[in-house]
Design an enzyme around this catalytic site. Structure first.
Site, PDB file in Angstrom:
ATOM      1  N   LYS A 201       0.855  -1.187   0.000  1.00  0.00           N
ATOM      2  CA  LYS A 201       0.000   0.000   0.000  1.00  0.00           C
ATOM      3  C   LYS A 201       0.890   1.235   0.000  1.00  0.00           C
ATOM      4  CE  LYS A 201      -3.800   2.207   2.543  1.00  0.00           C
ATOM      5  NZ  LYS A 201      -4.681   2.099   3.723  1.00  0.00           N
ATOM      6  N   LYS A 254      -2.065  -1.625  -3.886  1.00  0.00           N
ATOM      7  CA  LYS A 254      -2.913  -0.430  -3.865  1.00  0.00           C
ATOM      8  C   LYS A 254      -2.032   0.812  -3.929  1.00  0.00           C
ATOM      9  CE  LYS A 254      -6.319   1.973  -0.990  1.00  0.00           C
ATOM     10  NZ  LYS A 254      -7.003   2.054   0.308  1.00  0.00           N
TER      11      LYS A 254
END
Length: 331
Positions: A201, A254
């Site tokens: 992330k 992500k």
């Protein structure tokens, strides 16, 4: 020797033949639909920076869930927007918390719908960070207390599983979060509840619209101390490897579009399912361009999602899930 007809044969290739030799196929079962639930009643409120995406109160979820299920969407990624926030995110783990109540309601309405519970504190803390903070007297700085945060996150994950969540999706990026949550779930009797880890992330600029949707913008500083530098790819491998060793069942990247190389790298290195999160900023960029008539939204979205599958994603979290499902079915 010349080959005069090769180019013409390629140009005349029929749709049926293209379908026959297609290497990558996008299916509605690849898609997970994020859903924002909020306190109150009678609420269906469009998020201004994400056209077509709404806040729903629990009493207004039924039609949205019915539509998603009718389109063949099998899973919901659930985000809660609470009315109460405090320094330690207390409402994230309460039995009657917004995510817990929404999970029970979804399971009542659609028992076969997968509920994936986002496990983080940012929506539930008054400071907007993903963990508990403390003041370091030695440095004079306000910092994340990693271990205290893990304790709160474990309690949150267990409460979500008790409410009926099928998958726990920790997005907090604390050190050791997969190991801690796996141990907590196992100890509470939820050995078979898998963890969809936000393994990679990045500290991305593509999250802006989500922070409006989840009311989770940091009230000071940023999240760069616990989210990844967008310049780093080798670090992604280390983060993913750590999560695999700690017991993750799925590995997420992500955002998605600017990190397709990372998706491919994880696909090549690990045999776990790879998840791509097509995030809010990516959604809003397409929506804005389509609203101005600059692009063909349907063509762009299906090309984009197919590209994520081609890069190696097995599962795609996307706000386009309902639209993509319609288009894939020719609706």
């Amino acid at each position: 020797m010349s080959f005069p007809n090769i180019r013409h044969r390629r140009l005349r290739t029929s749709a049926a033949l293209r379908n026959l030799v297609r290497e990558t196929t996008l299916h509605v079962h690849d898609l997970i639909y994020p859903l924002f639930v909020t306190e109150g009643t009678g609420i269906k409120e469009e998020i201004s920076s994400m056209p077509g995406v709404y806040h729903f109160s629990l009493d207004n979820m039924a039609a949205e869930l019915e539509e998603a299920a009718a389109l063949g969407i099998q899973g919901i990624l659930l985000f809660g927007v609470p009315s109460h926030k405090d320094a330690v995110g207390t409402s994230a783990l309460e039995e009657d918390g917004i995510v817990q109540r929404a999970t029970r309601e979804i399971k009542r309405l659609h028992p076969d719908m997968l509920v994936i519970a986002d496990t983080c504190l940012c929506q539930f803390t008054d400071h907007g960070h993903c963990g508990i903070i403390h003041h370091n007297e030695h440095t004079g700085c306000t910092e994340i207390d990693n271990d205290a945060s893990l304790e709160q996150l474990v309690k949150t994950a267990v409460s979500q599983a008790k409410a009926g969540a099928d998958i726990i999706a920790p997005s907090n990026m604390m050190d050791g979060f997969v190991s801690a949550i796996r141990a907590g779930l196992d100890a509470a009797g939820f050995e078979n509840v898998p963890i969809m880890s936000y393994s990679v992330k990045y500290a991305s600029s593509f999250y802006g619209p989500f922070r409006e949707a989840a009311h989770s913008a940091p009230q000071f500083g940023d999240r760069k101390t616990y989210q990844m530098d967008p310049a780093n790819a080798r670090e992604a491998l280390r983060e993913a490897q750590s999560d695999v060793e700690e017991g993750a069942d799925m590995l997420m990247v992500k955002p998605a579009l600017a990190y397709m190389d990372v998706i491919r790298t994880l696909r090549d290195q690990f045999d776990l399912p790879i998840v791509a999160y097509n995030v809010s900023g990516e959604y809003s960029l397409v929506k804005a361009a389509a609203a101005n008539g600059w692009i063909d939204e349907k063509a762009v979205v299906l090309e984009m999602l197919t590209g994520l599958k081609r890069a190696g994603a097995d599962i795609i979290l996307t706000y386009f899930a309902k639209d993509a499902a319609r288009w894939l079915q020719g609706k």
